[in-house]
Design an enzyme around this catalytic site. Structure first.
Site, PDB file in Angstrom:
ATOM      1  N   ALA A 113       0.825  -1.215   0.000  1.00  0.00           N
ATOM      2  CA  ALA A 113       0.000   0.000   0.000  1.00  0.00           C
ATOM      3  C   ALA A 113       0.859   1.265   0.000  1.00  0.00           C
ATOM      4  O   ALA A 113       1.934   1.261   0.599  1.00  0.00           O
ATOM      5  CB  ALA A 113      -0.908  -0.022   1.229  1.00  0.00           C
ATOM      6  N   ARG A 140      -4.471   1.616   4.801  1.00  0.00           N
ATOM      7  CA  ARG A 140      -3.604   1.824   3.628  1.00  0.00           C
ATOM      8  C   ARG A 140      -4.017   0.874   2.493  1.00  0.00           C
ATOM      9  O   ARG A 140      -3.941   1.233   1.324  1.00  0.00           O
ATOM     10  CB  ARG A 140      -2.132   1.645   4.022  1.00  0.00           C
ATOM     11  N   CYS A 231      13.395   3.495   0.657  1.00  0.00           N
ATOM     12  CA  CYS A 231      13.661   4.891   0.268  1.00  0.00           C
ATOM     13  C   CYS A 231      14.488   5.535   1.375  1.00  0.00           C
ATOM     14  O   CYS A 231      14.127   6.570   1.910  1.00  0.00           O
ATOM     15  CB  CYS A 231      12.374   5.648  -0.031  1.00  0.00           C
TER      16      CYS A 231
END
Ligand code: SAM
Length: 301
Positions: A113, A140, A231
């Site tokens: 999600a 999510r 990330c």
């Protein structure tokens, strides 16, 4: 407020051209839109945006990724609401391209999600085969389901397991493990000098990341392919996690066959040394790709 330099000082020894890196954090990344080829074509989206006065350039990597100047709220345009494109950071879009799912395959997206990469994979698979999109958090997952509907995708089913306990009943040709992480790659300042994204509280993220990666690997068919993505720049959430997999399973790291400027995974960090094959991993920095920071590792069973 701490400066970029202070916040990332610990990484200055491995981030190339650290001054340019810090400068890039003071600028907004170029807006990137992924054309939803299940609904339309890059030419149609380009024409719609140009008609509204935007300057659009196809990414040199693929014309399905459009780079648009001065578009600050891409989700509000009519073309977005129609599902003609999905706003997605350029480096984020590299994850599905690096995993390269094929039409007709069985795919598991363990932390899926709100569905940026799941929907990209569905598009690469021409909506054929099956993607099991799992996420621990129901709210999510609802966002993912909404996105999937808007984008006109039909080859996705959702599940809500803690990914580290995802049942081992089925095997998958490809698995994406896009783990929860400290999010350092999104850490940037806006034009007014306001911090847009903070480092997220980490808890014991590396432990969870190791568990998710091990389970993702165990879900692969023989010779199946996994992509591990974060990330963040933090080696404890990147190379160290991949290192655990290499030590505990017979996994192979593979080169990523895309033409994008990047740095290689680290061979050492502080007192840790990592497997030499870490050179196949990708570190994506904002001053190289004019996007957000990412880490990618392509792994073969
Ligand atoms: C980096 S985000 C995933 C982004 C998503 N892949 C995309 O491209 O849109 C990480 C996700 O992991 C989920 N998550 C956190 N802990 C989890 C767990 N133990 N198992 C599965 N999902 C988890 C979070 O709810 C969050 O949606």
């Amino acid at each position: 407020m701490p400066s970029s330099h202070d916040l990332f000082a610990a990484y200055a020894e491995f981030i190339p051209d650290f001054t340019a890196f810090c400068a890039a954090l003071q600028t907004a990344p170029t807006c990137c839109l992924r054309v939803n080829t299940l609904r339309t074509t890059p030419a149609v989206v380009q024409a719609m945006l140009r008609q509204q006065g935007y300057h659009v350039t196809p990414s040199p990597l693929t014309d399905e990724l459009l780079l648009v100047d001065n578009l600050t709220h891409p989700g509000t345009l009519q073309a977005a609401l129609l599902g003609y494109y999905y706003p997605q950071a350029f480096t984020s879009a590299l994850a599905a391209l690096a995993l390269a799912p094929q039409a007709g395959e069985m795919i598991c997206d363990l932390c899926a999600a709100p569905g940026s990469k799941t929907s990209h994979m569905a598009q690469l698979m021409r909506d054929q085969g099956l993607i099991v999109a799992n996420d621990r958090h129901g709210k999510r997952l609802s966002m993912l389901e909404h996105n999937v509907k808007r984008l006109g995708i039909s080859n996705i089913v959702t599940t809500r397991y803690p990914g580290q306990n995802f049942p081992l009943r089925h095997k998958f040709h490809r698995v994406l493990v896009d783990t929860p992480c400290s999010g350092e790659g999104n850490y940037r300042w806006d034009a007014q000098g306001r911090l847009q994204h903070y480092r997220r509280a980490s808890g014991d993220l590396p432990r969870l990341q190791r568990q998710l990666l091990l389970r993702g690997f165990d879900l692969l068919t023989e010779r199946g392919t996994l992509l591990y993505a974060t990330c963040t720049y933090n080696p404890s959430e990147n190379e160290a996690v991949v290192q655990t997999l290499l030590e505990q399973r017979s996994a192979t790291l593979e080169p990523i066959q895309l033409d994008v400027p990047h740095d290689s995974g680290l061979q050492r960090w502080k007192d840790q040394t990592y497997d030499r094959r870490m050179a196949f991993c990708w570190r994506l920095y904002p001053h190289h790709a004019n996007s957000v920071g990412f880490f990618l590792a392509r792994i073969r069973a």
